[in-house]
Design a protein around this motif. Sequence first.
Motif, PDB file in Angstrom:
ATOM      1  N   THR A 171      18.094 -11.110 -25.037  1.00 28.02           N
ATOM      2  CA  THR A 171      18.564 -10.105 -24.087  1.00 28.02           C
ATOM      3  C   THR A 171      17.461  -9.680 -23.122  1.00 28.02           C
ATOM      4  OG1 THR A 171      17.999  -8.290 -25.597  1.00 28.02           O
ATOM      5  CG2 THR A 171      20.225  -9.222 -25.765  1.00 28.02           C
ATOM      6  N   ALA A 172      16.247 -10.201 -23.327  1.00 34.51           N
ATOM      7  CA  ALA A 172      15.112  -9.831 -22.479  1.00 34.51           C
ATOM      8  C   ALA A 172      14.554 -11.073 -21.788  1.00 34.51           C
ATOM      9  CB  ALA A 172      14.028  -9.153 -23.305  1.00 34.51           C
ATOM     10  N   ILE A 173      13.708 -10.839 -20.799  1.00 31.94           N
ATOM     11  CA  ILE A 173      13.133 -11.940 -20.009  1.00 31.94           C
ATOM     12  C   ILE A 173      11.841 -12.443 -20.644  1.00 31.94           C
ATOM     13  CG2 ILE A 173      12.224 -12.582 -17.737  1.00 31.94           C
ATOM     14  CD1 ILE A 173      14.026 -10.243 -16.628  1.00 31.94           C
ATOM     15  N   HIS A 174      10.900 -11.551 -20.842  1.00 30.47           N
ATOM     16  CA  HIS A 174       9.626 -11.891 -21.491  1.00 30.47           C
ATOM     17  C   HIS A 174       9.180 -10.680 -22.302  1.00 30.47           C
ATOM     18  CE1 HIS A 174       8.644 -11.584 -16.919  1.00 30.47           C
ATOM     19  NE2 HIS A 174       9.074 -10.423 -17.366  1.00 30.47           N
ATOM     20  N   PRO A 175       9.880 -10.396 -23.417  1.00 27.99           N
ATOM     21  CA  PRO A 175       9.635  -9.171 -24.174  1.00 27.99           C
ATOM     22  C   PRO A 175       8.273  -9.137 -24.852  1.00 27.99           C
ATOM     23  CG  PRO A 175      11.111 -10.612 -25.390  1.00 27.99           C
ATOM     24  CD  PRO A 175      10.931 -11.231 -24.037  1.00 27.99           C
ATOM     25  N   ARG A 176       7.702  -7.948 -24.851  1.00 26.38           N
ATOM     26  CA  ARG A 176       6.470  -7.674 -25.580  1.00 26.38           C
ATOM     27  C   ARG A 176       6.709  -6.430 -26.440  1.00 26.38           C
ATOM     28  NH1 ARG A 176       1.983  -8.378 -20.656  1.00 26.38           N
ATOM     29  NH2 ARG A 176       2.697 -10.447 -19.984  1.00 26.38           N
ATOM     30  N   VAL A 177       5.903  -6.283 -27.469  1.00 24.96           N
ATOM     31  CA  VAL A 177       6.110  -5.169 -28.392  1.00 24.96           C
ATOM     32  C   VAL A 177       4.802  -4.425 -28.606  1.00 24.96           C
ATOM     33  CG1 VAL A 177       5.716  -6.577 -30.467  1.00 24.96           C
ATOM     34  CG2 VAL A 177       7.142  -4.498 -30.614  1.00 24.96           C
ATOM     35  N   GLU A 178       4.896  -3.113 -28.814  1.00 21.74           N
ATOM     36  CA  GLU A 178       3.715  -2.304 -29.048  1.00 21.74           C
ATOM     37  C   GLU A 178       4.054  -1.153 -29.989  1.00 21.74           C
ATOM     38  OE1 GLU A 178       2.927  -1.702 -24.913  1.00 21.74           O
ATOM     39  OE2 GLU A 178       4.179   0.084 -24.787  1.00 21.74           O
ATOM     40  N   PRO A 179       3.100  -0.742 -30.822  1.00 26.83           N
ATOM     41  CA  PRO A 179       3.322   0.387 -31.737  1.00 26.83           C
ATOM     42  C   PRO A 179       3.078   1.708 -31.019  1.00 26.83           C
ATOM     43  CG  PRO A 179       1.159  -0.544 -32.128  1.00 26.83           C
ATOM     44  CD  PRO A 179       1.770  -1.361 -31.028  1.00 26.83           C
ATOM     45  N   GLU A 180       3.899   2.698 -31.333  1.00 24.31           N
ATOM     46  CA  GLU A 180       3.813   3.980 -30.640  1.00 24.31           C
ATOM     47  C   GLU A 180       4.017   5.145 -31.604  1.00 24.31           C
ATOM     48  OE1 GLU A 180       5.419   4.525 -26.903  1.00 24.31           O
ATOM     49  OE2 GLU A 180       5.278   2.419 -26.277  1.00 24.31           O
ATOM     50  N   VAL A 181       3.727   6.331 -31.115  1.00 19.90           N
ATOM     51  CA  VAL A 181       4.091   7.573 -31.792  1.00 19.90           C
ATOM     52  C   VAL A 181       5.322   8.127 -31.083  1.00 19.90           C
ATOM     53  CG1 VAL A 181       3.411   9.948 -32.301  1.00 19.90           C
ATOM     54  CG2 VAL A 181       1.733   8.091 -32.503  1.00 19.90           C
ATOM     55  N   ALA A 182       6.356   8.478 -31.858  1.00 18.38           N
ATOM     56  CA  ALA A 182       7.562   9.078 -31.293  1.00 18.38           C
ATOM     57  C   ALA A 182       7.628  10.542 -31.680  1.00 18.38           C
ATOM     58  CB  ALA A 182       8.803   8.348 -31.801  1.00 18.38           C
ATOM     59  N   TYR A 183       8.039  11.354 -30.734  1.00 21.11           N
ATOM     60  CA  TYR A 183       8.268  12.778 -31.003  1.00 21.11           C
ATOM     61  C   TYR A 183       9.742  13.108 -30.793  1.00 21.11           C
ATOM     62  CZ  TYR A 183       3.215  13.499 -30.884  1.00 21.11           C
ATOM     63  OH  TYR A 183       1.863  13.443 -31.146  1.00 21.11           O
ATOM     64  N   LEU A 184      10.267  13.947 -31.665  1.00 22.88           N
ATOM     65  CA  LEU A 184      11.591  14.527 -31.470  1.00 22.88           C
ATOM     66  C   LEU A 184      11.365  15.898 -30.846  1.00 22.88           C
ATOM     67  CD1 LEU A 184      14.653  14.116 -32.006  1.00 22.88           C
ATOM     68  CD2 LEU A 184      14.328  15.392 -34.129  1.00 22.88           C
ATOM     69  N   GLN A 237      18.217  -7.054 -15.493  1.00 23.43           N
ATOM     70  CA  GLN A 237      18.190  -6.653 -16.906  1.00 23.43           C
ATOM     71  C   GLN A 237      19.423  -7.177 -17.643  1.00 23.43           C
ATOM     72  OE1 GLN A 237      20.222  -3.956 -18.516  1.00 23.43           O
ATOM     73  NE2 GLN A 237      19.257  -4.620 -20.422  1.00 23.43           N
ATOM     74  N   ARG A 238      20.582  -7.069 -17.037  1.00 27.22           N
ATOM     75  CA  ARG A 238      21.837  -7.444 -17.712  1.00 27.22           C
ATOM     76  C   ARG A 238      21.934  -8.949 -17.936  1.00 27.22           C
ATOM     77  NH1 ARG A 238      27.054  -4.751 -15.171  1.00 27.22           N
ATOM     78  NH2 ARG A 238      27.860  -5.182 -17.256  1.00 27.22           N
ATOM     79  N   THR A 239      21.334  -9.726 -17.043  1.00 31.18           N
ATOM     80  CA  THR A 239      21.436 -11.185 -17.142  1.00 31.18           C
ATOM     81  C   THR A 239      20.166 -11.827 -17.680  1.00 31.18           C
ATOM     82  OG1 THR A 239      20.700 -11.461 -14.844  1.00 31.18           O
ATOM     83  CG2 THR A 239      23.075 -11.247 -15.221  1.00 31.18           C
ATOM     84  N   ALA A 240      19.141 -10.988 -17.963  1.00 36.36           N
ATOM     85  CA  ALA A 240      17.836 -11.494 -18.410  1.00 36.36           C
ATOM     86  C   ALA A 240      17.309 -12.553 -17.448  1.00 36.36           C
ATOM     87  CB  ALA A 240      17.921 -12.052 -19.830  1.00 36.36           C
ATOM     88  N   SER A 241      17.424 -12.238 -16.147  1.00 35.50           N
ATOM     89  CA  SER A 241      16.965 -13.147 -15.094  1.00 35.50           C
ATOM     90  C   SER A 241      15.961 -12.414 -14.217  1.00 35.50           C
ATOM     91  CB  SER A 241      18.146 -13.614 -14.232  1.00 35.50           C
ATOM     92  OG  SER A 241      19.134 -14.227 -15.022  1.00 35.50           O
ATOM     93  N   PRO A 242      14.716 -12.886 -14.137  1.00 29.89           N
ATOM     94  CA  PRO A 242      13.703 -12.143 -13.387  1.00 29.89           C
ATOM     95  C   PRO A 242      13.934 -12.188 -11.883  1.00 29.89           C
ATOM     96  CG  PRO A 242      12.829 -14.263 -14.078  1.00 29.89           C
ATOM     97  CD  PRO A 242      14.175 -14.119 -14.739  1.00 29.89           C
ATOM     98  N   ILE A 243      13.429 -11.177 -11.203  1.00 33.47           N
ATOM     99  CA  ILE A 243      13.452 -11.146  -9.752  1.00 33.47           C
ATOM    100  C   ILE A 243      12.018 -11.182  -9.247  1.00 33.47           C
ATOM    101  CG2 ILE A 243      15.671  -9.956  -9.570  1.00 33.47           C
ATOM    102  CD1 ILE A 243      14.204  -7.333  -9.241  1.00 33.47           C
ATOM    103  N   ALA A 244      11.860 -11.615  -7.997  1.00 34.55           N
ATOM    104  CA  ALA A 244      10.518 -11.777  -7.442  1.00 34.55           C
ATOM    105  C   ALA A 244       9.881 -10.434  -7.108  1.00 34.55           C
ATOM    106  CB  ALA A 244      10.574 -12.655  -6.196  1.00 34.55           C
ATOM    107  N   GLY A 245      10.689  -9.456  -6.784  1.00 34.01           N
ATOM    108  CA  GLY A 245      10.167  -8.149  -6.405  1.00 34.01           C
ATOM    109  C   GLY A 245      11.313  -7.219  -6.089  1.00 34.01           C
ATOM    110  N   ARG A 246      11.003  -6.084  -5.532  1.00 34.96           N
ATOM    111  CA  ARG A 246      12.030  -5.107  -5.223  1.00 34.96           C
ATOM    112  C   ARG A 246      12.880  -5.566  -4.040  1.00 34.96           C
ATOM    113  NH1 ARG A 246       9.342   0.568  -4.710  1.00 34.96           N
ATOM    114  NH2 ARG A 246      11.527   1.246  -4.775  1.00 34.96           N
ATOM    115  N   ALA A 247      14.042  -4.964  -3.905  1.00 36.15           N
ATOM    116  CA  ALA A 247      14.997  -5.358  -2.863  1.00 36.15           C
ATOM    117  C   ALA A 247      14.383  -5.162  -1.479  1.00 36.15           C
ATOM    118  CB  ALA A 247      16.279  -4.542  -3.001  1.00 36.15           C
TER     119      ALA A 247
END
Length: 282
Positions: A113-126, A33-43
């Motif tokens: 700052t992202a690798i392959h960002p996507r966006v979606e509309p949402e409802v937010a609750y406080l 996340q910090r380097t915007a570099s993808p990984i193949a899978g979990r450690a």
Amino acid sequence: MSAEQGTHTHHDDRATVARHAVAADAAALDQAQRTASPIAGRAAGAPSGLDAAYATQHALIARRTDRGERVVGVKLGFTSRAKAEQMGVADVILGTLTDAMGVDDHGRYDPRTAIHPRVEPEVAYLLGPGVEDELAEPDPSASIAAVAPALEVIDSRYRDFRFSLDDVVADNASAAAFAIGPWRRPADTGPMDNRAVSLEFDGRLVQAGSTAAILGDPGRAIAAARRLAGRHGFALRAGMILLAGAATAAVPLPATGVVGAEIAGLGRVSLRVGDGARTEAR
């Protein structure tokens, strides 16, 4: 050494190995996340199962809070029945929001700052004080202080946006950034179960949907979040944000421009993407 002592030692060794694997998994996802570099899978050696995946997510967020970030809320994932069926999952998932992920309404987001960002509309609750009463029934009306339109930027840290259920939970439910429009009191908005939703790039419609795509009624997100929080070690407090889920399919984020979302009868939210983003016409 007795047989019983040997059994305890074996269990302790396995627990130690699992803790180290969870820590290594969280470190790899954090670095991605910090380097915007993808990984193949979990450690390598990362334990399987949802409990381990949520333990990894908590360890990942602990790394971020140790650097000064502050937890400000949670998000639900797989709230769309179609998406859940596509992923072969039977329940929603929970992710964590920090202050560093927040973008002001009409503010700027840097897609680099992202690798392959996507966006979606949402409802937010406080979330209101009712959410902290563990003995109370999860009544949405007692747990919602305000509601607002929101945009969420999602970004899997895995290569090609390919992951299993355990993978995405460990990766903080693909959370990357969010922007929230003006808050309104629930009494002023009325039912949210079937509101038209639009997602636009530079004023051009790219997705249209309904809040009904969010669990049939986004108000059900409150009970779902409470249930998952209790099961997987999250703390829900008054003043926190809950992103209830996507009202349309996620769309790849443009490199520049203005992304806007509108929910009928609730309001509008937008963010500017990249250095070349022009000011939204208001």
